[in-house]
Scaffold this active site. Structure first.
Site, short mmCIF file in Angstrom:
data_model
loop_
_atom_site.label_atom_id
_atom_site.label_comp_id
_atom_site.label_asym_id
_atom_site.label_seq_id
_atom_site.Cartn_x
_atom_site.Cartn_y
_atom_site.Cartn_z
N ARG A 28 0.83 -1.20 0.00
CA ARG A 28 0.00 0.00 0.00
C ARG A 28 0.87 1.26 0.00
NH1 ARG A 28 -3.46 -1.28 3.59
NH2 ARG A 28 -5.21 -1.73 2.22
N ALA A 29 2.01 1.22 0.67
CA ALA A 29 2.89 2.39 0.70
C ALA A 29 3.37 2.75 -0.69
CB ALA A 29 4.09 2.12 1.61
#
Length: 696
Positions: free
Chosen positions: A276-277
């Site tokens: 997700r980062a």
């Protein structure tokens, strides 16, 4: 008409302004978490953001804000014809109160229509109202766990599912999630923390001129809000136009492979969990490029995005302070930029395409506008970082001058009698302190019986936010109506009551309330002998490790943990009852040892702390963990102090060691009606508490 403080009039807070603007430019960034101390305009600037968001087109009369160009096929107010005419409305800012109910958030059966018309209808909640807008949660870290679970589901799926009281509804719920919090009041669950795309740490300026300007503008706004807003109307309009232009430019911004590899390299180097980062950083870099008027993402865009998207994702555990090593970030970006070929969009390839639209007075980009960048953080250490030797101490070293530590004078410079990590306490007094052992996994601590405390994840409790286990007639004021049970109780009597229409004829005897059972949070209060006797450094190192472990466990279970130490002439509250692991870790870094043993003073201070906590939170049940060898060399008789703790669940950890044992802790445990264990069992406190019911 309520006038909102202008976004452009907020002084400073460049990173926060940039983070909010990037989300306004591209909702795919995923929201903002604002962390900071009290009184830093967190709520003010978030509420001002809504006025800068572009208007949205909605289907007329749809309570779920469906897009007329692509309506939701499962909309409860549908079906809607695609391409039908719509109406334009401003983007909404929906506030979720910390004390909101599950029905208020997700929606529920329309009780009024069910009881009066006899029809099954759905009443939308705040998730439906926030669709295509902003969902703002002030003090998000204080939100009840059952509401957090709903937010996680909606944020992950983009839809809200409601299955209750014979209602089965699903609708779109895509919103910009913005939360504010004060870390001193506790941390967020990792799952919810990861759902925020960006995070910003805000602090009040220490510059007197800047602080004076903040006061000057706020006083002017309070005196005449409309006149103040009118003075900033031109800047607000320019900012709104620039956001709209950047939002229209985002789909055409190009992300070269070199920049994509750069993002992946940075995220991998900082060891963030999941992917997700990487996605958030890419979307934020695209939005930043559009905001700066570029059609290609550059290294500066990646840097600005990484500074906001990575700090809260690189925490390995709650003891790590959020932050980013910007020196390492710059090194990674420089290293990857050197491999760029022609046309890759690096520093020597494509640069900024001229000044951004809307002028140069928009929110700064955190270092790309020539301003001084923030100082680098201290890396991955967190508040408990140190050398490997800090993990523990070798016990058993005798006092250096041949005397018992209890016989040494307590002049404020007492030594522990054992080697330590060589660091003085935070106050710079030169007092040697015991290093904490490494935190360990703690078994579940459960207070006996069924309580009625605040919602948590530890002991059994009757709570308003647990799962429904049945229905009953209310014994007092009705607070939680069980709709189905109420209707079933009233149904057999409708003919006898002369019902002729579709609505039910109800009487007071028909009302039923929900019976719920859940888990509660507790207060675990340590009372620790920090005197010089019985290898105090060994005891303090083990106790610190246990308290830090319980803090970590409390963070996950929404508990409070406190610590009282007694030494010399009295006792002190080393760690006030708290659920903030960061505050707890900071307080535990330096606990001095040495001096005499005023056991009675420690018990009396514990009674005072528990008395105050009962006034603050009367429903939270405490557990007292007393760590001592039972010796008393100062402070008077223990019995009067012990009588103040009658009725409190207690565990006594016996620290007595050596070939000759006096058994003083045994007598103390008997006086307190507490379970007695040895220091070696300190890491197994969960089993002790589970056995407490048998002991009493």
């Amino acid at each position: 008409m309520i006038v909102t403080y202008p976004f452009s009039a907020v002084v400073g807070l460049a990173d926060l302004k940039l983070a909010l603007v990037l989300n306004a430019v591209s909702p795919r960034v995923g929201g903002v978490l604002v962390r900071g101390e009290k009184g830093t305009a967190k709520s003010t600037i978030v509420r001002a953001l809504a006025a800068q968001l572009p208007a949205v087109d909605v289907v007329p009369g749809c309570r779920f804000a469906c897009d007329p160009g692509a309506p939701d096929s499962e909309c409860p107010d549908g079906p809607h014809e695609p391409g039908a005419g719509g109406v334009s409305r401003p983007a909404v800012l929906v506030e979720l109160p910390v004390g909101a109910s599950e029905d208020r958030l997700a929606g529920s059966l329309d009780v009024e229509r069910a009881l009066t018309e006899g029809v099954k209808a759905f009443e939308p909640g705040l998730l439906a109202a926030a669709h295509r807008g902003v969902l703002y949660v002030d003090e998000v870290n204080l939100l009840h766990d059952h509401l957090v679970d709903l937010l996680l589901d909606a944020a992950a799926l983009g839809r809200c599912y409601v299955e209750r009281e014979s209602v089965s509804v699903r609708h779109a719920a895509r919103f910009l999630l913005v939360g504010t919090m004060n870390p001193e009041e506790g941390e967020l669950r990792p799952q919810l923390l990861d759902r925020f795309g960006l995070t910003v740490e805000v602090k009040a300026s220490r510059d007197p001129e800047e602080r004076a300007e903040v006061i000057r503008r706020r006083l002017a706004f309070d005196a005449d809000a409309e006149a103040f807003a009118a003075r900033w109307a031109e800047e607000e309009s320019a900012l709104a136009d620039r956001i709209a232009g950047a939002r229209a430019r985002v789909p055409g911004v190009r992300l070269p492979d070199a920049r994509l590899r750069q993002i992946a390299t940075v995220c991998a180097a900082f060891e963030v969990d999941g992917l997700r980062a990487d996605l958030v950083t890419a979307n934020a870099a695209l939005a930043h490029a559009a905001w700066q008027g570029r059609d290609t993402v550059t290294t500066e865009d990646v840097r600005a995005a990484a500074r906001l998207s990575l700090p809260h994702r690189r925490r390995r555990d709650p003891f790590d302070a959020p932050g980013l090593d910007e020196a390492l970030l710059d090194e990674l970006l420089e290293r990857t930029s050197q491999d760029d070929g022609p046309g890759d969009g690096g520093p020597d390839g494509e640069g900024p395409a001229g000044p951004p639209p809307g002028g140069s007075d928009g929110p700064p980009s955190g270092g790309t506008d020539g301003s001084e960048p923030p100082p680098p953080s201290k890396g991955n250490g967190g508040p408990l970082s140190g050398s490997p030797e800090d993990a523990g101490e070798a016990p058993g070293t005798p006092a250096r001058d041949g005397r018992l530590d209890d016989e040494r004078p307590d002049d404020g410079q007492a030594d522990s009698g054992l080697p330590d990590d060589g660091r003085p306490d935070a106050g710079g007094t030169g007092v040697r302190v015991a290093a904490a052992g490494a935190p360990h996994r703690v078994p579940l601590l459960e207070v006996p019986g069924i309580g009625e405390g605040a919602a948590g994840r530890r002991s059994r409790s009757r709570t308003r936010h647990g799962r429904g286990t049945g229905a009953r007639r209310p014994s007092g004021q009705l607070r939680d109506l069980h709709v189905t049970a109420t209707m079933l109780a009233a149904a057999p009597h409708q003919r006898g009551r002369g019902r002729t229409g579709p609505g039910l004829v109800l009487r007071a005897d028909d009302l039923r309330e929900v019976v719920r059972e859940g888990r509660e949070g507790n207060l675990v209060l340590f009372v620790v002998d920090a005197s010089g006797s019985m290898a105090a450094r060994k005891r303090m190192s083990a106790v610190k490790a246990a308290v830090l472990s319980l803090l970590l466990d409390a963070y996950q279970r929404r508990d409070k943990v406190g610590l009282i130490t007694f030494r010399g002439a009295g006792a002190e509250v080393a760690l006030p009852p708290t659920s903030s692991v960061e505050a707890g870790a900071a307080r535990l870094r330096s606990l001095p040892t040495g001096g005499r043993t005023p056991l009675a003073a420690g018990l009396m201070r514990a009674a005072d702390v528990l008395r105050v906590e009962r006034l603050r939170d009367p429903a939270r049940r405490p557990l007292l963990v007393l760590v001592t060898d039972g010796r008393v060399t100062a402070g008077g008789d223990v019995d009067p102090a012990a009588s103040l703790l009658e009725g409190t669940a207690c565990v006594v950890v016996d620290c007595e060691s050596g070939p000759v044992r006096l058994g003083l802790a045994v007598r103390l445990a008997s006086r307190l009606r507490a379970r007695l264990v040895s220091l070696d069992a300190l890491a197994e406190l969960g089993g002790l508490v589970r056995d407490y019911r048998k002991a009493v």
